[in-house]
Write a protein that holds these residues in place. Structure first.
Motif, PDB file in Angstrom:
ATOM      1  N   THR A  46       4.578  27.583 -19.356  1.00  0.00           N
ATOM      2  CA  THR A  46       5.809  27.291 -18.640  1.00  0.00           C
ATOM      3  C   THR A  46       5.777  25.856 -18.156  1.00  0.00           C
ATOM      4  OG1 THR A  46       4.874  28.112 -16.581  1.00  0.00           O
ATOM      5  CG2 THR A  46       6.166  29.674 -17.894  1.00  0.00           C
ATOM      6  N   HIS A  47       6.924  25.236 -18.143  1.00  0.00           N
ATOM      7  CA  HIS A  47       7.011  23.826 -17.754  1.00  0.00           C
ATOM      8  C   HIS A  47       7.015  23.721 -16.234  1.00  0.00           C
ATOM      9  CE1 HIS A  47       8.036  19.626 -17.879  1.00  0.00           C
ATOM     10  NE2 HIS A  47       9.068  19.859 -17.084  1.00  0.00           N
ATOM     11  N   THR A  48       5.999  23.070 -15.706  1.00  0.00           N
ATOM     12  CA  THR A  48       5.953  22.838 -14.267  1.00  0.00           C
ATOM     13  C   THR A  48       6.296  21.375 -14.026  1.00  0.00           C
ATOM     14  OG1 THR A  48       3.598  22.359 -14.403  1.00  0.00           O
ATOM     15  CG2 THR A  48       4.211  24.606 -13.834  1.00  0.00           C
ATOM     16  N   PRO A  49       7.233  21.127 -13.146  1.00  0.00           N
ATOM     17  CA  PRO A  49       7.618  19.743 -12.908  1.00  0.00           C
ATOM     18  C   PRO A  49       6.471  18.971 -12.256  1.00  0.00           C
ATOM     19  CG  PRO A  49       8.698  21.202 -11.348  1.00  0.00           C
ATOM     20  CD  PRO A  49       7.989  22.072 -12.341  1.00  0.00           C
ATOM     21  N   LEU A  50       6.292  17.761 -12.714  1.00  0.00           N
ATOM     22  CA  LEU A  50       5.258  16.908 -12.156  1.00  0.00           C
ATOM     23  C   LEU A  50       5.739  16.323 -10.837  1.00  0.00           C
ATOM     24  CD1 LEU A  50       4.243  15.026 -15.411  1.00  0.00           C
ATOM     25  CD2 LEU A  50       3.102  16.960 -14.360  1.00  0.00           C
ATOM     26  N   ALA A  51       4.788  15.844 -10.063  1.00  0.00           N
ATOM     27  CA  ALA A  51       5.149  15.212  -8.796  1.00  0.00           C
ATOM     28  C   ALA A  51       5.975  13.970  -9.095  1.00  0.00           C
ATOM     29  CB  ALA A  51       3.892  14.846  -8.028  1.00  0.00           C
ATOM     30  N   PRO A  52       6.994  13.708  -8.269  1.00  0.00           N
ATOM     31  CA  PRO A  52       7.822  12.531  -8.532  1.00  0.00           C
ATOM     32  C   PRO A  52       6.994  11.254  -8.388  1.00  0.00           C
ATOM     33  CG  PRO A  52       8.360  13.500  -6.400  1.00  0.00           C
ATOM     34  CD  PRO A  52       7.410  14.432  -7.080  1.00  0.00           C
ATOM     35  N   ALA A  53       7.400  10.251  -9.133  1.00  0.00           N
ATOM     36  CA  ALA A  53       6.698   8.970  -9.083  1.00  0.00           C
ATOM     37  C   ALA A  53       6.884   8.349  -7.703  1.00  0.00           C
ATOM     38  CB  ALA A  53       7.253   8.045 -10.162  1.00  0.00           C
ATOM     39  N   PRO A  54       5.848   7.689  -7.205  1.00  0.00           N
ATOM     40  CA  PRO A  54       5.982   7.082  -5.869  1.00  0.00           C
ATOM     41  C   PRO A  54       7.001   5.945  -5.891  1.00  0.00           C
ATOM     42  CG  PRO A  54       3.912   6.438  -6.881  1.00  0.00           C
ATOM     43  CD  PRO A  54       4.541   7.453  -7.785  1.00  0.00           C
ATOM     44  N   THR A  55       7.749   5.845  -4.811  1.00  0.00           N
ATOM     45  CA  THR A  55       8.735   4.769  -4.684  1.00  0.00           C
ATOM     46  C   THR A  55       8.001   3.477  -4.315  1.00  0.00           C
ATOM     47  OG1 THR A  55       9.078   5.203  -2.336  1.00  0.00           O
ATOM     48  CG2 THR A  55      10.473   6.424  -3.898  1.00  0.00           C
ATOM     49  N   PRO A  56       8.656   2.334  -4.476  1.00  0.00           N
ATOM     50  CA  PRO A  56       8.016   1.080  -4.063  1.00  0.00           C
ATOM     51  C   PRO A  56       7.624   1.083  -2.581  1.00  0.00           C
ATOM     52  CG  PRO A  56       9.915   0.627  -5.436  1.00  0.00           C
ATOM     53  CD  PRO A  56       9.905   2.100  -5.174  1.00  0.00           C
ATOM     54  N   GLU A  57       8.427   1.742  -1.752  1.00  0.00           N
ATOM     55  CA  GLU A  57       8.088   1.829  -0.337  1.00  0.00           C
ATOM     56  C   GLU A  57       6.809   2.638  -0.131  1.00  0.00           C
ATOM     57  OE1 GLU A  57      11.139   2.503  -1.509  1.00  0.00           O
ATOM     58  OE2 GLU A  57      12.459   1.044  -0.555  1.00  0.00           O
ATOM     59  N   ASP A  58       6.660   3.720  -0.916  1.00  0.00           N
ATOM     60  CA  ASP A  58       5.438   4.522  -0.824  1.00  0.00           C
ATOM     61  C   ASP A  58       4.218   3.698  -1.204  1.00  0.00           C
ATOM     62  OD1 ASP A  58       6.912   6.759  -0.080  1.00  0.00           O
ATOM     63  OD2 ASP A  58       7.057   7.522  -2.146  1.00  0.00           O
ATOM     64  N   ILE A  59       4.356   2.918  -2.254  1.00  0.00           N
ATOM     65  CA  ILE A  59       3.236   2.085  -2.702  1.00  0.00           C
ATOM     66  C   ILE A  59       2.874   1.060  -1.630  1.00  0.00           C
ATOM     67  CG2 ILE A  59       2.511   0.380  -4.421  1.00  0.00           C
ATOM     68  CD1 ILE A  59       4.287   1.932  -6.430  1.00  0.00           C
ATOM     69  N   LEU A  60       3.886   0.450  -1.014  1.00  0.00           N
ATOM     70  CA  LEU A  60       3.611  -0.501   0.058  1.00  0.00           C
ATOM     71  C   LEU A  60       2.894   0.169   1.225  1.00  0.00           C
ATOM     72  CD1 LEU A  60       6.726  -2.850   0.378  1.00  0.00           C
ATOM     73  CD2 LEU A  60       4.376  -3.477  -0.135  1.00  0.00           C
ATOM     74  N   ARG A  61       3.350   1.381   1.603  1.00  0.00           N
ATOM     75  CA  ARG A  61       2.699   2.101   2.703  1.00  0.00           C
ATOM     76  C   ARG A  61       1.247   2.418   2.370  1.00  0.00           C
ATOM     77  NH1 ARG A  61       7.848   4.352   3.575  1.00  0.00           N
ATOM     78  NH2 ARG A  61       7.526   5.970   2.022  1.00  0.00           N
ATOM     79  N   GLU A  62       1.001   2.808   1.124  1.00  0.00           N
ATOM     80  CA  GLU A  62      -0.379   3.117   0.710  1.00  0.00           C
ATOM     81  C   GLU A  62      -1.245   1.864   0.756  1.00  0.00           C
ATOM     82  OE1 GLU A  62      -0.159   4.910  -3.139  1.00  0.00           O
ATOM     83  OE2 GLU A  62       0.894   6.681  -2.393  1.00  0.00           O
ATOM     84  N   ARG A  63      -0.705   0.736   0.300  1.00  0.00           N
ATOM     85  CA  ARG A  63      -1.475  -0.511   0.316  1.00  0.00           C
ATOM     86  C   ARG A  63      -1.781  -0.944   1.747  1.00  0.00           C
ATOM     87  NH1 ARG A  63       0.615  -5.137  -3.298  1.00  0.00           N
ATOM     88  NH2 ARG A  63      -1.445  -5.891  -2.717  1.00  0.00           N
ATOM     89  N   LEU A  64      -0.827  -0.753   2.658  1.00  0.00           N
ATOM     90  CA  LEU A  64      -1.053  -1.070   4.066  1.00  0.00           C
ATOM     91  C   LEU A  64      -2.126  -0.142   4.647  1.00  0.00           C
ATOM     92  CD1 LEU A  64      -0.225  -2.656   6.641  1.00  0.00           C
ATOM     93  CD2 LEU A  64       1.467  -0.866   7.053  1.00  0.00           C
ATOM     94  N   ALA A  65      -2.047   1.138   4.313  1.00  0.00           N
ATOM     95  CA  ALA A  65      -3.009   2.107   4.827  1.00  0.00           C
ATOM     96  C   ALA A  65      -4.418   1.825   4.302  1.00  0.00           C
ATOM     97  CB  ALA A  65      -2.585   3.530   4.442  1.00  0.00           C
ATOM     98  N   ARG A  66      -4.534   1.361   3.063  1.00  0.00           N
ATOM     99  CA  ARG A  66      -5.850   1.048   2.507  1.00  0.00           C
ATOM    100  C   ARG A  66      -6.379  -0.301   2.983  1.00  0.00           C
ATOM    101  NH1 ARG A  66      -3.726   3.316  -2.655  1.00  0.00           N
ATOM    102  NH2 ARG A  66      -3.054   1.210  -3.109  1.00  0.00           N
ATOM    103  N   GLY A  67      -5.527  -1.079   3.635  1.00  0.00           N
ATOM    104  CA  GLY A  67      -5.954  -2.384   4.129  1.00  0.00           C
ATOM    105  C   GLY A  67      -5.859  -3.486   3.090  1.00  0.00           C
ATOM    106  N   GLU A  68      -5.146  -3.245   2.007  1.00  0.00           N
ATOM    107  CA  GLU A  68      -4.991  -4.269   0.974  1.00  0.00           C
ATOM    108  C   GLU A  68      -4.055  -5.385   1.439  1.00  0.00           C
ATOM    109  OE1 GLU A  68      -3.746  -2.383  -2.626  1.00  0.00           O
ATOM    110  OE2 GLU A  68      -5.529  -1.119  -2.736  1.00  0.00           O
ATOM    111  N   ILE A  69      -3.088  -5.026   2.281  1.00  0.00           N
ATOM    112  CA  ILE A  69      -2.169  -6.019   2.834  1.00  0.00           C
ATOM    113  C   ILE A  69      -2.112  -5.813   4.344  1.00  0.00           C
ATOM    114  CG2 ILE A  69      -0.762  -6.294   0.739  1.00  0.00           C
ATOM    115  CD1 ILE A  69       1.294  -4.409   1.974  1.00  0.00           C
TER     116      ILE A  69
END
Length: 89
Positions: A46-69
């Motif tokens: 059965t086809h299970t939908p994949l998680a939606p791709a992260p938005t640019p805002e999500d990527i920025l939040r992740e980079r801030l949380a990891r300390g990259e920026i």
């Protein structure tokens, strides 16, 4: 005259027949159990939908949380995402 009692099944014959009957019923029960499990289990195809791709805002939040920026870089890039790049005059 026929000798019907002359072809009697010996003790090993009874054992072979009993073992054969046990194996036969074990096979039948195994097939039924496997068939029931196969019919009741969720289908893997059965086809299970994949998680939606992260938005640019999500990527920025992740980079801030990891300390990259740092926070200033985060706000500058977030502003650029929403309002377009800053132009130098």
């Amino acid at each position: 005259m026929m000798f019907w009692y002359d072809h009697d099944v010996s003790g090993w014959g009874w054992f072979a027949m009993s073992a054969g009957m046990i194996l036969f019923w074990a096979l039948i029960i195994t097939v039924v159990v496997l068939l029931i499990r196969a019919l009741n289990s969720p289908h893997e195809h059965t086809h299970t939908p994949l998680a939606p791709a992260p938005t640019p805002e999500d990527i920025l939040r992740e980079r801030l949380a990891r300390g990259e920026i740092d926070e200033e870089e985060y706000w500058r890039r977030l502003n650029a995402l929403h309002h377009g790049p800053l132009t130098k005059t």
